[in-house]
Design an enzyme around this catalytic site. Sequence first.
Site, PDB file in Angstrom:
ATOM      1  N   HIS A  18      44.602  33.882  46.088  1.00 34.16           N
ATOM      2  CA  HIS A  18      43.335  33.885  46.824  1.00 34.16           C
ATOM      3  C   HIS A  18      42.878  32.458  47.108  1.00 34.16           C
ATOM      4  CE1 HIS A  18      42.303  38.198  46.576  1.00 34.16           C
ATOM      5  NE2 HIS A  18      43.003  38.169  45.453  1.00 34.16           N
ATOM      6  N   ASP A  20      39.940  31.340  48.134  1.00 36.02           N
ATOM      7  CA  ASP A  20      38.622  31.000  47.604  1.00 36.02           C
ATOM      8  C   ASP A  20      38.580  31.024  46.080  1.00 36.02           C
ATOM      9  OD1 ASP A  20      38.991  33.722  47.611  1.00 36.02           O
ATOM     10  OD2 ASP A  20      36.986  34.229  48.312  1.00 36.02           O
ATOM     11  N   GLY A 172      38.183  43.141  46.026  1.00 35.30           N
ATOM     12  CA  GLY A 172      36.871  43.411  45.455  1.00 35.30           C
ATOM     13  C   GLY A 172      36.970  44.435  44.337  1.00 35.30           C
ATOM     14  N   GLU A 202      43.973  47.797  38.949  1.00 31.84           N
ATOM     15  CA  GLU A 202      43.487  46.654  38.172  1.00 31.84           C
ATOM     16  C   GLU A 202      42.264  47.087  37.365  1.00 31.84           C
ATOM     17  OE1 GLU A 202      42.170  41.990  38.880  1.00 31.84           O
ATOM     18  OE2 GLU A 202      41.997  43.419  40.537  1.00 31.84           O
ATOM     19  N   ASP A 291      47.015  34.813  41.364  1.00 27.66           N
ATOM     20  CA  ASP A 291      45.745  35.442  41.695  1.00 27.66           C
ATOM     21  C   ASP A 291      44.712  34.391  42.091  1.00 27.66           C
ATOM     22  OD1 ASP A 291      44.039  37.513  42.213  1.00 27.66           O
ATOM     23  OD2 ASP A 291      43.689  38.075  40.137  1.00 27.66           O
TER      24      ASP A 291
END
Length: 359
Positions: A18, A20, A172, A202, A291
């Site tokens: 990711h 961000d 999310g 998850e 991740d």
Amino acid sequence: MVTEEMIKQLPKVELHDHLDGSLRPRTILELAEKEGVQLPAATPEELAAWFHRGADRKSLSLYLEGFAYTTALMQSRESLRRVAREHMHTLAEDNVVYGEIRFAPCLHQKQGLNIEEVVKSVLEGLDEGSQETGVKYGLILCAMRHQKVSLEIAELAVAFRSRGVVGFDIAGDEFGHPPKKHLDAFQYIKNRNFNITIHAGEAFGVESIWQAVQICGAHRIGHATRLVEDMVVHGTRIEKMGTLSSYILDKRIPMEICLSSNVQTGAAKSLDTHPFQIYHRNNFRVMLCTDNRLMSNTSLSKEMGLAVEYYGLDIRDLEKLSINAMKSAFIGYNERIELIYDVLKPRFAQLRETINPNM
């Protein structure tokens, strides 16, 4: 014995990364000063520690809280380009030869950028960083589970498929937001012969993975930690599999495994009990991923190091994981084959030769 230095030298493939969640702490400080954003720490070291402590609370929803700061600083064309360019250098420092980076464009419009400008800015930064480092990349666009713009993001991903976007994802908190609520977006992607990866298994169980695969048509699964609930296991040996785990094994559906973040979010109780070792030893197509490099205080080298330490992996195991990842990438077949046979295999062979000429 696989040493830390050996792992650093290995050529790597990153598929779950990711943007961000991987900013450099110094960059955050500089962007915050420019934007007038108040941060919870004043030095790069203190800031990195704050993000890591905040993420390590055994809850996905708590893990995600730190993203409020990083996304707040990624709202202009300049900041998006900078973060993307720097990320390619971060991959190069980790000896990643191909990386798929993902982000949610809808989170970067607070200063008036339209959604196309957001994607263009990130692609410009990734392309610049790729030219400077030689690292190849693909961009995955994420829709957010709790928002109702997934079809728009799916259309955006397809529109940019010739400019570096390689797939579509939803991200999310899983709880209360099943992937089937975004079925129109997934159907759009499938009708355009494009690529789908879905965060599943998850923070929610086997049902989430089943929906991702059987209803939404996922080509890869992000995490899939809870798939072990569809198995009867003794040690690392599977005694019985349910229909879902059998299907995923037989159809070679890849699973993007993120060891550190899975423990930090509570998806796995500990590294000792993480199901990765079960999946790997029983020939599921798995690969290791980071991740969120900042939140999880990790790199692909660190994730491989954990797998060596906790599960006894050797160089050939790490090579298999890297080739699994390259086989599962969303770029074209010929590009995947070229990277496997011209980059990964020769460099692993060279490293094995330096360790033991008889390997």
